[in-house]
Design an enzyme around this catalytic site. Structure first.
Site, PDB file in Angstrom:
ATOM      1  N   SER A 178       0.859  -1.188   0.000  1.00  0.00           N
ATOM      2  CA  SER A 178       0.000   0.000   0.000  1.00  0.00           C
ATOM      3  C   SER A 178       0.890   1.231   0.000  1.00  0.00           C
ATOM      4  O   SER A 178       2.042   1.177   0.462  1.00  0.00           O
ATOM      5  CB  SER A 178      -0.903   0.012   1.242  1.00  0.00           C
ATOM      6  N   TYR A 190      -1.504  -0.613  10.434  1.00  0.00           N
ATOM      7  CA  TYR A 190      -1.574  -1.127   9.066  1.00  0.00           C
ATOM      8  C   TYR A 190      -0.325  -0.695   8.295  1.00  0.00           C
ATOM      9  O   TYR A 190       0.293  -1.500   7.583  1.00  0.00           O
ATOM     10  CB  TYR A 190      -2.835  -0.592   8.400  1.00  0.00           C
TER      11      TYR A 190
END
Length: 325
Positions: A178, A190
């Site tokens: 990401s 995350y």
């Protein structure tokens, strides 16, 4: 000497830009020269196919002619049923696969070996992942352990199990990262796991070159509305889960402000998940796949550029300004 410094840095920048241009031209030439892969008779295992990118990719690869092993956390759920219904033949097999369970991973390997098509095992797509919101002290140690197990160790666990097959057939490994690997805006847990995946992939890519195995990283921007990885957050639920020590530091109004900020980011996410699936397919089929595929809006790419090239103090100022809005 100091007067010449600006000229030196300008020349250095021009040299870097020239090297970047030559690299792009060389890659484009390699991609034109080679033939696209013939999918028929090749197997691909995808983790996290209950929904989102994994679900879309499983159906796309099946349509292209691959034999697809679609790992689902809930093999009896709606996502798994839809895969079986739309595929309609034996080239797409749905299997239970919780990447945090070693026995699930080993069972998946046994299933692949028992249903291996004539051209063997071509690809592993480490797509399974989870996300949440919360400042560092708001999250329990158990939550950190869970996220590391799913997002990082789960990918490593699956990769190690299938490396012998990938080396044998000179296949591909695709990791879902990401742009959040470069910075964080309220979901540091995350971001942490994605940054770790990037480094694991970098090491693996170099080590696998001698075996003819290619490793690719996919870096999506904000596609929250295309997947179920991050639902809108509830300030009330966050507050109720805070320890008494954290409640003594923060108040409900602050938690509500942060939740509203994060939810506003989620609402801006793209709904076109096929943009990410397109590059996942390219990573698996191109004669010269990229090491990294960034699929993001221009402003997201600009943020990554600032983070990568500017001093940390500049990036901290940019993110602090965004968080204050």
């Amino acid at each position: 000497m100091w007067a010449a410094a600006p000229l030196f840095f300008l020349l250095l920048l021009l040299l870097l830009l020239l090297l970047l241009l030559l690299s792009v031209l060389l890659l484009a030439r390699l991609r034109r020269r080679g033939a696209r892969l013939e999918p028929a008779g090749r197997a691909v295992l995808i983790t996290g196919c209950d929904s989102g990118f994994g679900h879309l990719l499983a159906l796309r690869l099946h349509r292209l002619g691959f034999t697809v092993f679609a790992g689902c956390l809930c093999p009896g759920g709606e996502g798994a049923r839809r895969l079986r219904r739309e595929a309609g033949d034996g080239r797409l097999l749905v299997l239970r696969l919780d990447v945090t369970r070693a026995r699930d991973v080993l069972a998946a390997k046994e299933l692949v070996l028992s249903h291996l098509p004539e051209r063997g095992f071509w690809g592993l797509v480490n797509n399974a992942g989870i996300s949440t919101f919360g400042e560092t002290g708001w999250l329990s140690m158990e939550k950190y352990e869970k996220f590391a197990d799913v997002n990082l160790l789960g990918s490593i666990r699956t990769t190690l199990a299938f490396l012998p097959l990938l080396r044998k057939y000179k296949g591909r490994i695709v990791f879902m990262s990401s742009i959040i690997a470069y910075f964080t805006l309220g979901n540091g847990i995350y971001s942490m796991t994605k940054a770790a995946i990037e480094k694991f992939s970098d090491a693996l890519r170099l080590e696998m070159k001698k075996f003819g195995v290619q490793v690719c990283i996919i870096q999506p921007g904000n596609y929250a509305r295309s997947t179920k990885i991050q639902p809108p957050v509830s300030a009330e639920e966050i507050w109720n889960e805070l320890s008494e020590e954290e409640k003594a530091v923060y108040n409900k109004e602050y938690v509500q402000e942060r939740a509203n900020f994060f939810n506003s980011i989620l609402s801006e996410g793209s709904t076109n998940g096929n943009e990410v699936v397109d590059v996942m397919v390219d990573a698996l089929t191109s004669p010269a796949p990229k090491a990294r595929y960034m699929v993001a809006k221009l402003k997201e790419k600009a943020l990554v550029f600032v983070c990568a090239l500017f001093p940390t103090v500049v990036m901290d100022s940019v993110l602090s300004y965004a968080l204050s809005k």
